[in-house]
Scaffold this motif. Structure first.
Motif, PDB file in Angstrom:
ATOM      1  N   PRO A  99       2.474   9.122   4.093  1.00 44.08           N
ATOM      2  CA  PRO A  99       1.603   8.048   4.589  1.00 44.08           C
ATOM      3  C   PRO A  99       1.820   6.723   3.849  1.00 44.08           C
ATOM      4  CG  PRO A  99       0.357  10.077   4.290  1.00 44.08           C
ATOM      5  CD  PRO A  99       1.684  10.294   3.651  1.00 44.08           C
ATOM      6  N   ARG A 100       2.074   6.807   2.551  1.00 43.30           N
ATOM      7  CA  ARG A 100       2.307   5.594   1.764  1.00 43.30           C
ATOM      8  C   ARG A 100       3.577   4.891   2.230  1.00 43.30           C
ATOM      9  NH1 ARG A 100       2.372   6.471  -4.555  1.00 43.30           N
ATOM     10  NH2 ARG A 100       0.270   7.158  -3.983  1.00 43.30           N
ATOM     11  N   ARG A 147       2.991   3.153   5.591  1.00 41.80           N
ATOM     12  CA  ARG A 147       2.222   1.906   5.455  1.00 41.80           C
ATOM     13  C   ARG A 147       3.072   0.780   4.880  1.00 41.80           C
ATOM     14  NH1 ARG A 147      -1.846   5.553   3.651  1.00 41.80           N
ATOM     15  NH2 ARG A 147      -1.318   5.070   1.483  1.00 41.80           N
ATOM     16  N   SER A 148       3.997   1.134   3.996  1.00 43.27           N
ATOM     17  CA  SER A 148       4.799   0.100   3.341  1.00 43.27           C
ATOM     18  C   SER A 148       5.999  -0.337   4.178  1.00 43.27           C
ATOM     19  CB  SER A 148       5.298   0.602   1.976  1.00 43.27           C
ATOM     20  OG  SER A 148       6.214   1.676   2.144  1.00 43.27           O
ATOM     21  N   PRO A 153       6.423  -0.078   8.042  1.00 47.62           N
ATOM     22  CA  PRO A 153       6.149   0.303   9.439  1.00 47.62           C
ATOM     23  C   PRO A 153       7.278  -0.052  10.406  1.00 47.62           C
ATOM     24  CG  PRO A 153       4.834  -1.615   8.806  1.00 47.62           C
ATOM     25  CD  PRO A 153       5.459  -1.087   7.553  1.00 47.62           C
TER      26      PRO A 153
END
Length: 385
Positions: free
Chosen positions: A206-207, A210-211, A213
């Motif tokens: 997930p990290r 988010r960083s 996309p």
């Protein structure tokens, strides 16, 4: 002189045994994937299975790919990356043997899922390993050679159809034997590698998403286009009056274009802004497949467009792979490679289902979703970057 010295240093710093192992591995996986996409579509079409069901069967492969991202890292904590790739090859060989042994449709859904599960071994471990082993100054060219190897496998796969035919399971059996032999060869080759990537951490996915996309989007778009074109263009062509051999040759020409173009694109990636190259590949993909929608299957233009279209859409992934290694390292690199697998699987599930449903309603609309994704994706990358 300084540039030449820097490039020579980069060549020395790159672990070519690791690069070779990963490239051979992806080539053989691509043979299996390149064979099964058109062959299964043609066999199911001959049984008068609906286009929607054909799309769902192709999506089962991608579902296996995505599922393994969550499971394989836990199962392989004590294994080296080379051992994981060899295990994936052996699993793929068993799955291919299953296709040769039965023609039960329900079993084919399970076998397609299992093949995707095994193929993921190289997508998660191989691509992180490739980037970890490569110096940035030659990253684009290494990514291009890797993608060319993938394309070579996709050429060999469809060409097995005219050689072995579509009945009797002989093509599946021959591919299973080839994959098994290569697995044993890679077991020896990987022992010489000096670089080992970090293990992927699922908690980091997930990290990473988010960083990065837009990087994830590039791979989703590629998965959508790749799965849609490989699984449904044979059905489109045979429905328009082409033979099964011509449909397989269409895919082979598409991938020959990829082989020629990717090393050249790799040199471009090492000299230009890699995001600009990615946007250009998306735009070219959209335009070319829009033209394919209106091209006659009897004219010369369809062959030129096939070669150019394959070159353009594989270039999306080659660009993404080079950008991943350029912008991320360590755990972020391995998490990125795992995210790539999930993104590719997501695009690959959505693509055949959406395209197959559209084709059931509008038989001439096979390439329209691909054109829309390419053109809209290019606009999105330009606006965001």
């Amino acid at each position: 002189m300084n540039a030449t010295h820097s490039e020579q240093t980069s060549l020395v710093d790159t672990d070519w045994w690791s690069v070779g192992t990963v490239t051979v591995g992806i080539t053989v996986f691509a043979i299996a994937q390149g064979l099964t996409y058109p062959l299964i579509s043609l066999l199911l079409s001959a049984r008068e299975v609906s286009d929607t069901m054909i799309g769902l069967n192709a999506a089962a492969f991608m579902l296996g790919l995505g599922t393994s991202v969550l499971v394989v890292p836990r199962l392989t904590r004590s294994l080296r990356a080379g051992q994981v790739i060899v295990a994936g090859l052996l699993g793929a060989a068993i799955s291919l043997g299953g296709f040769a042994a039965t023609d039960n449709l329900a079993a084919w859904f399970f076998l397609r899922f299992a093949l995707g599960f095994c193929v993921n071994a190289i997508y998660v471990f191989g691509e992180a390993w490739l980037n970890a082993a490569t110096a940035d100054a030659v990253r684009g060219r290494v990514s291009g050679v890797y993608s060319a190897g993938m394309a070579t496998g996709f050429v060999i796969g469809p060409l097995a159809i005219p050689v072995f035919g579509i009945e009797g399971g002989l093509a599946f059996a021959a591919c299973a034997v080839l994959v098994s032999f290569v697995a044993f060869g890679l077991a020896l080759l990987s022992k010489r590698a000096r670089v080992e990537p970090e293990k992927p951490a699922i908690s980091e996915l997930p990290r990473f998403a988010r960083s990065a996309p837009m990087l994830v989007f590039l791979v989703v778009a590629f998965g959508f286009i790749d799965a849609s074109v490989l699984s449904l263009s044979p059905v489109y062509l045979t429905g328009a009056g082409a033979s099964a051999a011509l449909a397989a040759t269409f895919l082979a020409v598409m991938h020959i274009g990829m082989i020629v173009a990717q090393p050249v694109l790799g040199m471009v990636l090492d000299r230009m802004d890699r995001w600009h190259v990615a946007a250009g590949c998306l735009a070219a993909t959209g335009l070319i497949f829009l033209m394919l929608t209106f091209a006659s299957i009897d004219g010369w233009a369809i062959w030129a467009l096939a070669a150019l279209g394959g070159s353009a859409f594989l270039g999306i992934y080659t660009s993404a792979l080079a950008i991943l290694g350029q912008e991320h390292s360590g755990k972020a690199l391995t998490s990125g490679a795992a995210a790539f697998s999930l993104a590719y699987a997501a695009g690959g599930v959505i693509g055949p289902v959406v395209t197959g449903s559209l084709v059931s309603a509008v038989p001439s609309g096979t390439f329209v979703p691909v054109a829309v994704i390419g053109l809209c994706g290019a606009c999105a990358v330009w606006l965001k970057r």
